[in-house]
Design a protein around this motif. Sequence first.
Motif, PDB file in Angstrom:
ATOM      1  N   THR A  11      -5.508 -41.801  63.337  1.00  9.05           N
ATOM      2  CA  THR A  11      -4.437 -42.596  62.768  1.00  9.05           C
ATOM      3  C   THR A  11      -4.730 -44.037  63.144  1.00  9.05           C
ATOM      4  O   THR A  11      -4.888 -44.354  64.324  1.00  9.05           O
ATOM      5  CB  THR A  11      -3.081 -42.168  63.356  1.00  9.05           C
ATOM      6  OG1 THR A  11      -2.857 -40.794  63.031  1.00  9.05           O
ATOM      7  CG2 THR A  11      -1.952 -43.024  62.823  1.00  9.05           C
ATOM      8  N   THR A  12      -4.835 -44.892  62.143  1.00  5.96           N
ATOM      9  CA  THR A  12      -5.127 -46.297  62.415  1.00  5.96           C
ATOM     10  C   THR A  12      -3.826 -47.077  62.576  1.00  5.96           C
ATOM     11  O   THR A  12      -2.755 -46.585  62.241  1.00  5.96           O
ATOM     12  CB  THR A  12      -5.961 -46.918  61.284  1.00  5.96           C
ATOM     13  OG1 THR A  12      -5.259 -46.761  60.058  1.00  5.96           O
ATOM     14  CG2 THR A  12      -7.319 -46.246  61.175  1.00  5.96           C
ATOM     15  N   VAL A 100      -4.420 -32.434  76.916  1.00  3.33           N
ATOM     16  CA  VAL A 100      -3.617 -33.422  76.179  1.00  3.33           C
ATOM     17  C   VAL A 100      -3.721 -33.139  74.689  1.00  3.33           C
ATOM     18  O   VAL A 100      -4.684 -32.515  74.222  1.00  3.33           O
ATOM     19  CB  VAL A 100      -4.053 -34.874  76.484  1.00  3.33           C
ATOM     20  CG1 VAL A 100      -3.787 -35.217  77.936  1.00  3.33           C
ATOM     21  CG2 VAL A 100      -5.503 -35.123  76.112  1.00  3.33           C
ATOM     22  N   ARG A 101      -2.731 -33.607  73.958  1.00  5.23           N
ATOM     23  CA  ARG A 101      -2.686 -33.388  72.513  1.00  5.23           C
ATOM     24  C   ARG A 101      -2.988 -34.646  71.713  1.00  5.23           C
ATOM     25  O   ARG A 101      -3.143 -34.583  70.501  1.00  5.23           O
ATOM     26  CB  ARG A 101      -1.309 -32.852  72.128  1.00  5.23           C
ATOM     27  CG  ARG A 101      -1.058 -31.470  72.680  1.00  5.23           C
ATOM     28  CD  ARG A 101       0.358 -31.014  72.349  1.00  5.23           C
ATOM     29  NE  ARG A 101       0.585 -29.669  72.821  1.00  5.23           N
ATOM     30  CZ  ARG A 101       1.050 -29.369  74.015  1.00  5.23           C
ATOM     31  NH1 ARG A 101       1.348 -30.322  74.876  1.00  5.23           N
ATOM     32  NH2 ARG A 101       1.223 -28.116  74.370  1.00  5.23           N
ATOM     33  N   ARG A 102      -3.023 -35.789  72.395  1.00  8.47           N
ATOM     34  CA  ARG A 102      -3.286 -37.063  71.721  1.00  8.47           C
ATOM     35  C   ARG A 102      -4.193 -37.906  72.596  1.00  8.47           C
ATOM     36  O   ARG A 102      -4.023 -37.943  73.820  1.00  8.47           O
ATOM     37  CB  ARG A 102      -1.984 -37.818  71.479  1.00  8.47           C
ATOM     38  CG  ARG A 102      -1.039 -37.136  70.519  1.00  8.47           C
ATOM     39  CD  ARG A 102       0.280 -37.891  70.475  1.00  8.47           C
ATOM     40  NE  ARG A 102       1.244 -37.267  69.611  1.00  8.47           N
ATOM     41  CZ  ARG A 102       2.172 -36.411  70.010  1.00  8.47           C
ATOM     42  NH1 ARG A 102       2.245 -36.057  71.279  1.00  8.47           N
ATOM     43  NH2 ARG A 102       3.035 -35.907  69.156  1.00  8.47           N
ATOM     44  N   LEU A 103      -5.103 -38.632  71.953  1.00  9.44           N
ATOM     45  CA  LEU A 103      -6.008 -39.520  72.671  1.00  9.44           C
ATOM     46  C   LEU A 103      -5.996 -40.897  72.013  1.00  9.44           C
ATOM     47  O   LEU A 103      -6.203 -40.997  70.798  1.00  9.44           O
ATOM     48  CB  LEU A 103      -7.439 -38.978  72.639  1.00  9.44           C
ATOM     49  CG  LEU A 103      -7.702 -37.676  73.373  1.00  9.44           C
ATOM     50  CD1 LEU A 103      -9.063 -37.124  72.983  1.00  9.44           C
ATOM     51  CD2 LEU A 103      -7.615 -37.891  74.871  1.00  9.44           C
ATOM     52  N   PRO A 104      -5.778 -41.941  72.799  1.00 12.93           N
ATOM     53  CA  PRO A 104      -5.907 -43.290  72.247  1.00 12.93           C
ATOM     54  C   PRO A 104      -7.366 -43.567  71.891  1.00 12.93           C
ATOM     55  O   PRO A 104      -8.285 -43.075  72.565  1.00 12.93           O
ATOM     56  CB  PRO A 104      -5.464 -44.205  73.390  1.00 12.93           C
ATOM     57  CG  PRO A 104      -4.864 -43.325  74.419  1.00 12.93           C
ATOM     58  CD  PRO A 104      -5.373 -41.948  74.196  1.00 12.93           C
ATOM     59  N   ARG A 110      -9.531 -52.862  72.964  1.00 14.19           N
ATOM     60  CA  ARG A 110      -8.217 -52.859  72.316  1.00 14.19           C
ATOM     61  C   ARG A 110      -7.932 -51.512  71.662  1.00 14.19           C
ATOM     62  O   ARG A 110      -8.834 -50.892  71.099  1.00 14.19           O
ATOM     63  CB  ARG A 110      -8.167 -53.939  71.228  1.00 14.19           C
ATOM     64  CG  ARG A 110      -8.205 -55.338  71.748  1.00 14.19           C
ATOM     65  CD  ARG A 110      -7.941 -56.379  70.656  1.00 14.19           C
ATOM     66  NE  ARG A 110      -8.047 -55.879  69.300  1.00 14.19           N
ATOM     67  CZ  ARG A 110      -9.043 -56.171  68.463  1.00 14.19           C
ATOM     68  NH1 ARG A 110     -10.027 -56.930  68.827  1.00 14.19           N
ATOM     69  NH2 ARG A 110      -9.045 -55.696  67.236  1.00 14.19           N
ATOM     70  N   PRO A 111      -6.663 -51.071  71.708  1.00 10.80           N
ATOM     71  CA  PRO A 111      -6.311 -49.824  71.024  1.00 10.80           C
ATOM     72  C   PRO A 111      -6.350 -50.022  69.511  1.00 10.80           C
ATOM     73  O   PRO A 111      -5.782 -50.977  68.988  1.00 10.80           O
ATOM     74  CB  PRO A 111      -4.896 -49.535  71.508  1.00 10.80           C
ATOM     75  CG  PRO A 111      -4.356 -50.822  72.023  1.00 10.80           C
ATOM     76  CD  PRO A 111      -5.525 -51.664  72.416  1.00 10.80           C
ATOM     77  N   VAL A 112      -7.065 -49.137  68.814  1.00 11.34           N
ATOM     78  CA  VAL A 112      -7.189 -49.242  67.362  1.00 11.34           C
ATOM     79  C   VAL A 112      -6.724 -47.979  66.638  1.00 11.34           C
ATOM     80  O   VAL A 112      -6.675 -47.950  65.412  1.00 11.34           O
ATOM     81  CB  VAL A 112      -8.640 -49.568  66.935  1.00 11.34           C
ATOM     82  CG1 VAL A 112      -9.047 -50.943  67.432  1.00 11.34           C
ATOM     83  CG2 VAL A 112      -9.614 -48.508  67.412  1.00 11.34           C
TER      84      VAL A 112
END
Length: 140
Positions: A11-12, A100-104, A110-112
Amino acid sequence: MAAQKVREIMTTAPVAVGPQTSVVEVARLMRDEDIGAVLVAQNEELRGLVTDRDLVVRVMCAGGNIEARAVADACSKQLVSLSPDDDISRAAELMREHSVRRLPVIEEGRPVGIVSLGDLAVERDTDSALADISASEPNE
């Protein structure tokens, strides 16, 4: 052809808030944006990730004045992250290893984006129950 890199399924433009943002404001943002996770960042540097479950377990169950709590109190600070150029198999491996179910997704510090278990399920096995759930319209 199946996706091979995280950038193809992530997801962007992830939603991000500052560490002092109220947990109530974050919960409303999650509701309004129909998302289950928000990045916590300061000066474009990732500081944490907070999920809807984190808000329940770390804030609501603790009681007290929820209105006065900042998201920094609820977010996961020990983050595991990926690069957009990592293979999706690496994402699956990290999710399994760290439960975990989500990864940055981080690029140049920077988070993208965010890649979720649902993103992987849709990509890897479109006929699975998790893929069906992830691809369906959200509950109202």
